[in-house]
Design a protein around this motif. Structure first.
Motif, PDB file in Angstrom:
ATOM      1  N   PRO A  34       0.836  -1.214   0.000  1.00 46.04           N
ATOM      2  CA  PRO A  34       0.000   0.000   0.000  1.00 46.04           C
ATOM      3  C   PRO A  34       0.868   1.261   0.000  1.00 46.04           C
ATOM      4  CG  PRO A  34      -0.689  -1.541   1.723  1.00 46.04           C
ATOM      5  CD  PRO A  34       0.599  -2.050   1.163  1.00 46.04           C
ATOM      6  N   GLU A  35       0.502   2.221  -0.824  1.00 41.43           N
ATOM      7  CA  GLU A  35       1.284   3.475  -0.907  1.00 41.43           C
ATOM      8  C   GLU A  35       1.224   4.272   0.382  1.00 41.43           C
ATOM      9  OE1 GLU A  35       0.550   5.832  -4.380  1.00 41.43           O
ATOM     10  OE2 GLU A  35       0.545   4.078  -5.689  1.00 41.43           O
ATOM     11  N   ASN A  36       0.172   4.063   1.184  1.00 40.31           N
ATOM     12  CA  ASN A  36      -0.002   4.850   2.406  1.00 40.31           C
ATOM     13  C   ASN A  36       0.451   4.108   3.666  1.00 40.31           C
ATOM     14  OD1 ASN A  36      -2.050   2.957   2.326  1.00 40.31           O
ATOM     15  ND2 ASN A  36      -3.654   4.369   2.996  1.00 40.31           N
ATOM     16  N   ARG A  37       1.267   3.064   3.509  1.00 40.13           N
ATOM     17  CA  ARG A  37       1.715   2.325   4.690  1.00 40.13           C
ATOM     18  C   ARG A  37       2.650   3.180   5.536  1.00 40.13           C
ATOM     19  NH1 ARG A  37       6.797  -1.642   3.351  1.00 40.13           N
ATOM     20  NH2 ARG A  37       7.856  -0.196   1.956  1.00 40.13           N
ATOM     21  N   VAL A  38       2.612   2.943   6.835  1.00 38.86           N
ATOM     22  CA  VAL A  38       3.517   3.645   7.738  1.00 38.86           C
ATOM     23  C   VAL A  38       4.449   2.666   8.454  1.00 38.86           C
ATOM     24  CG1 VAL A  38       1.963   5.602   8.073  1.00 38.86           C
ATOM     25  CG2 VAL A  38       1.872   3.689   9.658  1.00 38.86           C
ATOM     26  N   GLN A  39       4.075   1.372   8.432  1.00 35.92           N
ATOM     27  CA  GLN A  39       4.921   0.357   9.053  1.00 35.92           C
ATOM     28  C   GLN A  39       4.583  -1.003   8.435  1.00 35.92           C
ATOM     29  OE1 GLN A  39       4.438  -1.025  13.320  1.00 35.92           O
ATOM     30  NE2 GLN A  39       6.270   0.269  13.502  1.00 35.92           N
ATOM     31  N   THR A  40       5.581  -1.869   8.341  1.00 34.90           N
ATOM     32  CA  THR A  40       5.363  -3.235   7.884  1.00 34.90           C
ATOM     33  C   THR A  40       5.937  -4.182   8.928  1.00 34.90           C
ATOM     34  OG1 THR A  40       5.443  -2.601   5.550  1.00 34.90           O
ATOM     35  CG2 THR A  40       5.839  -4.929   6.061  1.00 34.90           C
ATOM     36  N   VAL A  41       5.119  -5.160   9.308  1.00 35.96           N
ATOM     37  CA  VAL A  41       5.501  -6.160  10.304  1.00 35.96           C
ATOM     38  C   VAL A  41       5.425  -7.537   9.643  1.00 35.96           C
ATOM     39  CG1 VAL A  41       4.865  -7.236  12.497  1.00 35.96           C
ATOM     40  CG2 VAL A  41       4.688  -4.756  12.225  1.00 35.96           C
ATOM     41  N   GLU A  42       6.439  -8.349   9.886  1.00 38.41           N
ATOM     42  CA  GLU A  42       6.433  -9.713   9.374  1.00 38.41           C
ATOM     43  C   GLU A  42       6.083 -10.672  10.506  1.00 38.41           C
ATOM     44  OE1 GLU A  42       9.539 -11.851   6.653  1.00 38.41           O
ATOM     45  OE2 GLU A  42      10.106 -12.145   8.765  1.00 38.41           O
ATOM     46  N   HIS A  43       4.971 -11.388  10.339  1.00 40.34           N
ATOM     47  CA  HIS A  43       4.597 -12.444  11.278  1.00 40.34           C
ATOM     48  C   HIS A  43       5.167 -13.746  10.726  1.00 40.34           C
ATOM     49  CE1 HIS A  43       2.357 -14.944  14.035  1.00 40.34           C
ATOM     50  NE2 HIS A  43       2.034 -15.697  12.999  1.00 40.34           N
TER      51      HIS A  43
END
Length: 84
Positions: A34-43
């Motif tokens: 997503p262009e509007n992401r602020v953080q990415t978390v890997e589960h």
């Protein structure tokens, strides 16, 4: 080789958590970031052998750096999902 190594990326956006790429033992599914992401978390769920304990982690793999915005969105939507 591990018995199982599966993961899902979760992207925090102003609209909530959005599922990203997913890797299972049987394949990989790619989704656009997503262009509007602020953080990415890997589960990740990792099993080194059939005799081992399942190792489950949620790791931040990308952040926009705006800590106030991230904190506000985490307060609103909670932590990243702990599921594949």
């Amino acid at each position: 080789m591990s018995a199982s190594n599966e993961w899902t990326e979760w992207h925090l956006t102003p609209l909530g958590w959005v599922r990203g790429d997913t890797k299972t033992d049987f394949g990989k599914t790619d989704k656009p970031i997503p262009e509007n992401r602020v953080q990415t978390v890997e589960h990740r769920e990792f099993l080194s052998s059939s005799f081992s304990k399942l190792d489950v982690t949620n790791d931040i793999i990308w952040s926009c750096g705006d800590e106030e915005l991230i904190a506000a969105l985490l307060a609103k939507f909670g932590e990243a999902p702990s599921r594949l």
